[in-house]
Design a protein around this motif. Structure first.
Motif, PDB file in Angstrom:
ATOM      1  N   SER A   1       8.362  -1.267  20.474  1.00  0.00           N
ATOM      2  CA  SER A   1       8.792  -0.791  21.846  1.00  0.00           C
ATOM      3  C   SER A   1       8.717   0.618  22.138  1.00  0.00           C
ATOM      4  O   SER A   1       8.349   0.733  23.290  1.00  0.00           O
ATOM      5  CB  SER A   1      10.416  -1.214  22.034  1.00  0.00           C
TER       6      SER A   1
ATOM      7  N   THR B   1       8.552  -4.897  27.427  1.00  0.00           N
ATOM      8  CA  THR B   1       8.734  -5.128  26.033  1.00  0.00           C
ATOM      9  C   THR B   1       7.685  -4.632  25.141  1.00  0.00           C
ATOM     10  O   THR B   1       6.637  -4.430  25.456  1.00  0.00           O
ATOM     11  CB  THR B   1       9.074  -6.518  26.046  1.00  0.00           C
ATOM     12  N   GLY B   2       8.201  -4.558  23.934  1.00  0.00           N
ATOM     13  CA  GLY B   2       6.962  -4.456  22.674  1.00  0.00           C
ATOM     14  C   GLY B   2       6.546  -5.579  22.049  1.00  0.00           C
ATOM     15  O   GLY B   2       6.204  -5.526  21.035  1.00  0.00           O
TER      16      GLY B   2
END
Ligand code: ATP
Ligand code: MG
Length: 401
Positions: free
Chosen positions: A190, A286-287
């Motif tokens: 992230s 988001t990651g």
């Protein structure tokens, strides 16, 4: 005369037509923020930003500028008056400065945006080149592959001379493209997603879900440390710390274990969306990377994504873990990300998560408890911390909503 300026070349900005002025102003302001505390002056002139160094520590400044998005490249520059002799002298000083050594070959490239200056650029190339040849030994001209290119820019009020070029971070100035909520976990992915989002000109607000006492102070501190590292690319980031314990224990009780992860993610998104709306953030980053773990299959994303209409940016979606790690190392977050503190997800989550969770079942299990009030409560009790690149201490705002 000496190197007393930095000339900043603007990247993709030049393409932005009418917006260019807005972008230039944003970039100049971001440079000011990152260089706060140095005795410098930033001027924006047509297509360039000039930084007056006033004897500030140029090595530090160069390192900091490498992190500012929207800069294509930059160079130390020497300012000379708009007179041939001064330009010749300045060019000689710039070329023979110890930073450029050893020089065996050079060429001069003159530009004359100031058309009132009486000498054309071709002629200036010859006059400056000839002067350098006459006043040095063992240096020759090579127009095709010189060791050093002496660039001379004759502008309205002065001439700037540069030798050499430092690559900038590219991208667009942070703040010109709106704002997102970055879901920041404390893992490797992230922070990289946040960095890549900022690179496209977008400001980030971080949001982190924690579950005290199952997650400890050190895990929280780790997230603050990650945010602090990210501030070197943008100056300031607001971190939203969401208390998630009650939600997680409820999910643990009320939802079959193979759907706990899906439901937890849906709750995280609902809370993030509400905070995004209050903060005028236009999307959530988001990651996630496709297929990396059970929650990141396309089926999972589809079922989780259902709860929000906000766009979700997933800058890592096509990247392999090794590629992400390489960026994490380069941006300075990797060493902090791998510190072994438990995250709220790792503690509660079973190992049997569904890789193809179904929406109907998600709805069914969510009906087992009053999630609306738990979502509301988490939002209300969210703590906000402002983290600044320059400041030693963070500032806390206890209640915002
Ligand atoms: P990361 O390396 O970013 O932790 P990950 O590979 O561990 O990612 P997941 O645990 O599935 O993947 O999390 C996917 C994404 O969900 C994260 O990249 C992050 O954006 C978000 N996320 C996960 N946990 C949290 C948390 N505790 N707080 C905020 N966001 C989170
Ligand atoms: Mg993680």
């Amino acid at each position: 005369m000496k190197y007393d300026h930095i000339l900043v070349r603007i990247g993709e900005l030049a393409l932005k037509g009418k917006n260019r002025k807005v972008f230039e102003r944003a970039l100049a302001s971001n440079i000011n923020v990152v260089l706060k505390g140095y005795d410098i002056k930033v001027h924006s002139t047509f297509g360039r930003i000039m930084i007056e160094l006033n004897d500030s520590r140029e090595d530090d400044i160069i390192e900091k500028l490498k992190n500012v998005f929207g800069i294509h490249s930059f160079s130390l520059a020497l300012k000379a008056e708009n007179e041939l002799e001064e330009i010749q002298k300045g060019a000689l000083i710039a070329l023979t400065d110890s930073r450029n050594q050893p020089v065996r070959t050079f060429k001069v490239t003159a530009k004359r945006p100031n058309k009132n200056f009486p000498i054309g650029s071709q002629e200036l190339n010859h006059l400056v080149g000839g002067y350098i040849l006459k006043n040095t030994e063992n240096i020759t001209v090579d127009v095709h592959n010189p060791d050093v290119e002496v660039r001379v820019e004759v502008r309205e009020k002065a001439t700037y001379i540069t030798c050499g070029n430092i690559s900038g971070a590219g991208g667009l100035p942070v703040g010109t493209g709106g704002k997102v909520m970055l879901m920041l976990s404390g893992g490797i992915d992230s922070p990289v997603a946040g960095y890549l989002t900022m690179k496209r000109g977008v400001r980030i607000n971080a949001i982190h879900f924690h579950s005290p006492p199952y997650t400890n102070e050190r895990a929280k501190q780790k997230v603050k440390d990650l945010v602090k590292i990210l501030t070197k690319y943008c100056g300031t980031i607001q971190l939203h710390l969401v208390p998630f314990t009650e939600m997680q224990t409820t999910i643990h009780e009320k939802v079959p274990s193979d759907y706990a992860m899906t439901i937890m993610r849906r709750m995280m998104l609902r809370i993030s969306e509400k905070i995004a709306n209050k903060q005028n953030a236009l999307a959530i980053t988001t990651g996630e990377s496709l297929g990396q773990v059970a929650s990141q299959t396309l089926h999972s994303m589809n079922t989780i994504n259902e709860v929000t209409n906000l766009p979700i940016l997933r800058p890592l979606v096509t990247m392999d873990k090794l590629e992400v790690i390489e960026v994490a190392r380069n941006i300075g977050t990797y060493e902090t990300s791998i510190l072994p503190f438990e995250d709220c997800c790792t503690i509660f989550l079973p190992s049997n998560s569904k890789t193809r969770p179904r929406k109907e079942l998600a709805h069914k299990f969510e009906a087992n408890f009053d999630f609306v009030s738990l979502v509301e409560k988490a939002v209300t009790e969210t703590e906000i911390v402002t983290i600044r690149h320059q400041a030693k201490k963070e500032e806390s705002v206890d209640k915002l909503f």
